[in-house]
Scaffold this motif. Structure first.
Motif, mmCIF file in Angstrom:
data_model
loop_
_atom_site.group_PDB
_atom_site.id
_atom_site.type_symbol
_atom_site.label_atom_id
_atom_site.label_comp_id
_atom_site.label_asym_id
_atom_site.label_seq_id
_atom_site.Cartn_x
_atom_site.Cartn_y
_atom_site.Cartn_z
ATOM 1 N N TYR A 1 0.856 -1.253 0.105
ATOM 2 C CA TYR A 1 0.018 0.006 0.075
ATOM 3 C C TYR A 1 0.901 1.231 -0.072
ATOM 4 O O TYR A 1 2.051 1.280 0.633
ATOM 5 C CB TYR A 1 -0.981 0.206 1.291
ATOM 6 N N TYR B 1 0.360 5.294 1.427
ATOM 7 C CA TYR B 1 -0.390 6.367 1.711
ATOM 8 C C TYR B 1 0.086 7.734 1.658
ATOM 9 O O TYR B 1 1.465 7.773 1.661
ATOM 10 C CB TYR B 1 -0.566 6.155 3.373
ATOM 11 N N GLN C 1 0.296 11.355 4.155
ATOM 12 C CA GLN C 1 -0.120 11.869 5.266
ATOM 13 C C GLN C 1 0.424 13.456 5.396
ATOM 14 O O GLN C 1 1.583 13.927 4.994
ATOM 15 C CB GLN C 1 0.708 11.284 6.412
ATOM 16 N N GLN D 1 -3.229 15.559 10.020
ATOM 17 C CA GLN D 1 -4.265 14.587 9.150
ATOM 18 C C GLN D 1 -3.967 13.112 9.541
ATOM 19 O O GLN D 1 -2.682 12.972 9.754
ATOM 20 C CB GLN D 1 -4.233 14.910 7.823
ATOM 21 N N GLY D 2 -4.921 12.285 9.312
ATOM 22 C CA GLY D 2 -4.689 10.908 9.179
ATOM 23 C C GLY D 2 -4.227 10.440 7.880
ATOM 24 O O GLY D 2 -3.768 11.319 7.140
ATOM 25 N N LEU D 3 -4.146 9.281 7.740
ATOM 26 C CA LEU D 3 -3.659 8.568 6.427
ATOM 27 C C LEU D 3 -4.403 8.540 5.224
ATOM 28 O O LEU D 3 -5.863 8.208 5.829
ATOM 29 C CB LEU D 3 -2.830 7.236 6.763
ATOM 30 N N LEU E 1 -5.220 6.558 1.582
ATOM 31 C CA LEU E 1 -4.861 5.570 0.708
ATOM 32 C C LEU E 1 -4.557 6.156 -0.687
ATOM 33 O O LEU E 1 -5.589 6.630 -1.406
ATOM 34 C CB LEU E 1 -5.597 4.386 0.491
ATOM 35 N N PHE F 1 4.236 13.690 3.431
ATOM 36 C CA PHE F 1 5.053 12.404 3.832
ATOM 37 C C PHE F 1 4.117 11.248 3.313
ATOM 38 O O PHE F 1 2.872 11.252 3.428
ATOM 39 C CB PHE F 1 4.756 12.562 5.587
ATOM 40 N N LEU G 1 3.898 7.094 2.972
ATOM 41 C CA LEU G 1 4.186 5.922 3.747
ATOM 42 C C LEU G 1 3.783 4.656 3.029
ATOM 43 O O LEU G 1 2.790 4.687 2.253
ATOM 44 C CB LEU G 1 3.444 5.898 5.128
ATOM 45 N N GLU H 1 -3.329 -6.721 10.167
ATOM 46 C CA GLU H 1 -2.835 -5.284 10.239
ATOM 47 C C GLU H 1 -1.705 -5.132 9.140
ATOM 48 O O GLU H 1 -1.079 -6.137 8.473
ATOM 49 C CB GLU H 1 -2.216 -5.346 11.805
ATOM 50 N N GLN H 2 -1.462 -3.991 8.869
ATOM 51 C CA GLN H 2 -0.433 -3.460 8.083
ATOM 52 C C GLN H 2 0.861 -3.159 8.515
ATOM 53 O O GLN H 2 0.629 -2.462 9.834
ATOM 54 C CB GLN H 2 -1.006 -2.242 7.101
ATOM 55 N N TYR H 3 1.887 -3.243 8.086
ATOM 56 C CA TYR H 3 3.316 -2.967 8.628
ATOM 57 C C TYR H 3 3.773 -1.684 7.875
ATOM 58 O O TYR H 3 3.716 -1.990 6.515
ATOM 59 C CB TYR H 3 4.176 -4.176 8.776
ATOM 60 N N PHE H 4 4.287 -0.951 8.466
ATOM 61 C CA PHE H 4 4.600 0.413 7.788
ATOM 62 C C PHE H 4 6.287 0.584 7.728
ATOM 63 O O PHE H 4 6.953 0.242 8.570
ATOM 64 C CB PHE H 4 4.121 1.596 8.393
ATOM 65 N N GLY H 5 6.558 1.171 6.641
ATOM 66 C CA GLY H 5 8.110 1.644 6.366
ATOM 67 C C GLY H 5 8.388 3.146 7.323
ATOM 68 O O GLY H 5 7.220 3.612 7.763
ATOM 69 N N PRO H 6 9.619 3.351 7.052
ATOM 70 C CA PRO H 6 9.918 4.867 7.792
ATOM 71 C C PRO H 6 9.432 6.136 7.219
ATOM 72 O O PRO H 6 9.259 7.023 7.798
ATOM 73 C CB PRO H 6 11.350 4.730 7.971
#
Lengths: 114, 115
Positions: A33, A35, A37, A41-43, A45, A88, A90, A102-107
């Protein structure tokens, strides 16, 4: 160590230029995915991909493009058509949609366009 | 409509205080999943918990606890004896069963724990 890498961490571009953000994962996840940001605000898609060579638009796909030629990689191109690209970004991955995992995110990559 | 509301934009507490972060969601789906993520200053979102709509048991993990109440459409998160390292932005997210791939994220709550 398994995880998601995004490069670069900071990216600066001039208006009118396309720019590609890298996302690589070694978690053997099927789904990936992108996203966006914005401050306070929230993320939101942009695009997602459930399987190699297939991807779908998210809520704010206009001005962006993606490819999924390899399971591990899901690069995002921010085109000159994106009216407000500074944000930003993600990247995330998950085992697979049917498990609602759940989703795992990069930096993340912070893109600034001037 | 699918929506997540986190009414608290920013919260400041002193170390060792307890703090509760509120999350209220809206969905017409009977099956859905709720999540909490932590975003420290480094920017990467860290997964904290997932809860499905059929499981209303509260959960405790160390200093963290979650209170899921379907009757009020809330999924609140409490940190007990807060620490400076808890300072971050916390996001609540909803994944309805019939909403494609989308997670619906709330706007986040910025928690500052002061020494």
């Amino acid at each position: 160590d398994g995880g998601i890498t995004q490069s670069p961490k900071y990216l600066f571009r001039k208006e009118g230029q396309n720019v590609t953000l890298s996302c690589e994962q070694n978690l053997n996840h099927d789904a990936m995915y992108w996203y966006r940001q914005d401050p306070g605000q929230g993320l939101r898609l942009i695009y997602y991909s459930q399987i190699v060579n297939d991807f779908q638009k998210g809520d704010i796909a206009e001005g962006y493009s993606v490819s999924r030629e390899k399971k591990e990689s899901f690069p995002l191109t921010v085109t000159s058509a994106q009216k407000n690209p500074t944000a930003f970004y993600l990247c995330a991955s998950s085992i697979g949609d049917k498990f609602f995992r759940e989703q795992y995110f990069g930096p993340g990559t912070r893109l600034t366009v001037t | 409509a699918q929506k997540v509301t986190q009414a608290q934009t920013e919260i400041s507490v002193v170390e060792k205080e307890d703090v509760t972060l509120d999350c209220v969601y809206e969905t017409r789906d009977t099956t859905y999943y709720l999540f909490w993520y932590k975003q420290p200053p480094s920017g990467e979102l860290v997964f904290l918990i997932r809860r499905n709509s059929f499981d209303e048991q509260n959960e405790i993990s160390g200093r963290y606890s979650w209170n899921f109440q379907k009757s009020t459409s809330s999924f609140n998160f409490t940190i007990t004896a807060s620490q400076v390292v808890d300072s971050a932005v916390y996001f609540c997210a909803l994944r309805p069963d019939n909403y494609g791939q989308n997670f619906v994220f709330g706007p986040g709550t910025r928690l500052s724990v002061l020494p």
